[in-house]
Design a protein around this motif. Sequence first.
Motif, mmCIF file in Angstrom:
data_model
loop_
_atom_site.group_PDB
_atom_site.id
_atom_site.type_symbol
_atom_site.label_atom_id
_atom_site.label_comp_id
_atom_site.label_asym_id
_atom_site.label_seq_id
_atom_site.Cartn_x
_atom_site.Cartn_y
_atom_site.Cartn_z
ATOM 1 N N GLY A 144 -0.264 -26.863 15.777
ATOM 2 C CA GLY A 144 0.324 -26.744 17.108
ATOM 3 C C GLY A 144 1.366 -25.640 17.151
ATOM 4 N N MET A 145 2.218 -25.572 16.104
ATOM 5 C CA MET A 145 3.203 -24.493 16.038
ATOM 6 C C MET A 145 2.515 -23.137 15.917
ATOM 7 S SD MET A 145 6.439 -25.857 13.808
ATOM 8 C CE MET A 145 5.506 -26.012 12.292
ATOM 9 N N TYR A 146 1.491 -23.064 15.069
ATOM 10 C CA TYR A 146 0.821 -21.782 14.838
ATOM 11 C C TYR A 146 0.184 -21.251 16.119
ATOM 12 C CZ TYR A 146 -2.607 -18.419 13.082
ATOM 13 O OH TYR A 146 -3.361 -17.288 12.877
ATOM 14 N N TYR A 147 -0.521 -22.106 16.838
ATOM 15 C CA TYR A 147 -1.248 -21.639 18.020
ATOM 16 C C TYR A 147 -0.380 -21.574 19.272
ATOM 17 C CZ TYR A 147 -5.471 -22.255 15.250
ATOM 18 O OH TYR A 147 -6.427 -22.160 14.262
ATOM 19 N N THR A 148 0.807 -22.197 19.245
ATOM 20 C CA THR A 148 1.652 -22.241 20.439
ATOM 21 C C THR A 148 2.758 -21.195 20.418
ATOM 22 O OG1 THR A 148 1.237 -24.619 20.676
ATOM 23 C CG2 THR A 148 3.138 -23.715 21.845
ATOM 24 N N THR A 194 -8.322 -18.453 15.582
ATOM 25 C CA THR A 194 -7.303 -18.323 14.538
ATOM 26 C C THR A 194 -6.982 -16.854 14.269
ATOM 27 O OG1 THR A 194 -8.086 -20.382 13.509
ATOM 28 C CG2 THR A 194 -6.742 -18.907 12.153
ATOM 29 N N GLY A 195 -8.018 -16.027 14.134
ATOM 30 C CA GLY A 195 -7.794 -14.608 13.905
ATOM 31 C C GLY A 195 -7.103 -13.928 15.075
ATOM 32 N N LEU A 220 -13.074 -14.309 9.470
ATOM 33 C CA LEU A 220 -14.006 -14.498 8.369
ATOM 34 C C LEU A 220 -13.336 -15.213 7.202
ATOM 35 C CD1 LEU A 220 -16.808 -13.936 7.140
ATOM 36 C CD2 LEU A 220 -15.919 -11.749 6.319
ATOM 37 N N ALA A 221 -12.091 -14.865 6.917
ATOM 38 C CA ALA A 221 -11.363 -15.525 5.828
ATOM 39 C C ALA A 221 -11.176 -17.011 6.127
ATOM 40 C CB ALA A 221 -10.017 -14.846 5.615
ATOM 41 N N THR A 222 -10.852 -17.334 7.378
ATOM 42 C CA THR A 222 -10.685 -18.743 7.752
ATOM 43 C C THR A 222 -12.002 -19.498 7.639
ATOM 44 O OG1 THR A 222 -8.928 -18.114 9.300
ATOM 45 C CG2 THR A 222 -9.899 -20.292 9.580
ATOM 46 N N TRP A 223 -13.060 -18.906 8.178
ATOM 47 C CA TRP A 223 -14.379 -19.550 8.120
ATOM 48 C C TRP A 223 -14.833 -19.726 6.669
ATOM 49 C CZ3 TRP A 223 -19.108 -17.686 6.281
ATOM 50 C CH2 TRP A 223 -20.227 -18.433 6.626
ATOM 51 N N GLY A 224 -14.629 -18.714 5.845
ATOM 52 C CA GLY A 224 -15.078 -18.803 4.460
ATOM 53 C C GLY A 224 -14.265 -19.780 3.635
#
Length: 517
Positions: free
Chosen positions: A44-48, A164-165, A200-204
């Motif tokens: 929540g902090m990261y995306y907000t 995320t990216g 890609l890093a998150t997905w991988g």
Amino acid sequence: MAKEIPSELVEEVSLYVSEKKVYPREQGGRFQSLRKAAVIWLLGMYYTFAWLQWDDRQAVLWDLPARKFYVFGLVFWPQDFLFLALLMIMAGLSLFFFTALAGRLWCGYACPQTVWTEVFIWMERWTEGDRAKRMKLDKAPWTRDKVVRKVSKHILWFVFALWTGFTFVGYFTPIRDLADRLLPFAWGGWETFWVLFYSLATWGNAGVLREQVCKYMCPYARFQGAMFDRNTLIIAYDPMRGEPRGPRKKGKLASVLERARGLLKLDVATSAVVHAAQHRSAADLQLGARATTGLVVDAQSGLPPPPAVNSPDDLGDCIDCTICVQVCPTGIDIRNGLQYECIACGACVDACDEVMDKIGYPRGLVRYTTQNAVDGKPNKLVRPRVLVYAALLCALAIGTAVGILQRSPLIVDVMRDRNALYRTAADGSIENGYTLRIVNKDTQARNFRIRVVGPEGITLVEANAVHAAAAEEVLTVPVTLRAPAGLAKGRVDVDFVVESDAEGVSETEETRFFGPF
């Protein structure tokens, strides 16, 4: 685990052999509720935070082209690099402190790999079902239903990874501007590259590699043992209570804490664990969990033979249901002792407590505890290393906070004219040229005056000038110092004093005035 017990691998596994895919079972309980709350809070902090506004700017923004870091009401400049260094030192000390005190709580509850992997597993459950359905689906031939489920999962993963990216880049480029330039697409090359790279890093990492990152790529798992001692909080199985393990009918056998058998001696319980690891049940073999450290020893270790099971009364409290292995996100068996793959997430604790509740046994067969507590020895929470870490951490935190609060909103740099050491004016006076760089770190416009402090006779030609600077503006001001002929011989030390119209704000910068030798 006794100190004299050596450790070795249960089985030899080649570095080139692919390990079985881990299918963590969904588990409820107090620790899993804490983990979910941590995931929601941290993400929540990261995306907000990237979308929050502070006055007329983004609240959290690392503006690399402008060399400014905005963190809510604070603005950090390159000259504030000291605070970044202090922050990194504090992060390292925090790692030492919390690991020595409470083990791998960071890994289980706050590590980005753990947090994002948990979300990716949630999406996998939504599209493919629970553990049994996922295992069955992977073994099944390709059908329309399997294709739809697999594609749906990867679409969810891909969209979430792109989000995320996009958010990651939004901390370096104003995210609202980045969103406005999405349609029609007008991102720059580097913006596009980093969005795709981080996606890609998150997905991988979170979708494909998962526990492999913790096992093989994360260095923390390898050196954590250097920060552990026998009073460090870990997740441990109580072999003295649980061994020998084995199934039994519900309600037919009381806990060892309530019957005459009681707890086994530590060496006998250890021998039972070793025997169980070397002679696995069918359920253990199907799960494929293996011990990489801990209680796996050879026959020459000097342990007594494992206890015989001649009747149900000889059994311990572990019913060998293997649910503690099924819920483990890294696929280990906690009953084989502390292992570097364990991320201390507490899933096995919640699973075992749930099983104990169902069969009417006390909780705590698998629990957060210390090795001394498992061995029946007293715990010592306050230890010299913990006190040292805590003292250093508090001192750095207080020092950093005081330093940030007392930062001057003014930076002054003085650069001498490198083209000439000095020059002689028409009237014979000696002049030196300088360039002053005045940085107004304040969020308000300010006026600045410059004066010189030095030997009598050295004057500032532009003494009465007022230099206006907008909020967070950097001024480049050329100035000249003049001295009568014969006053300045060789090198003379002088100070430039830059004063702001804000009360009490001024900076002094030392320099040199050169004349004929």
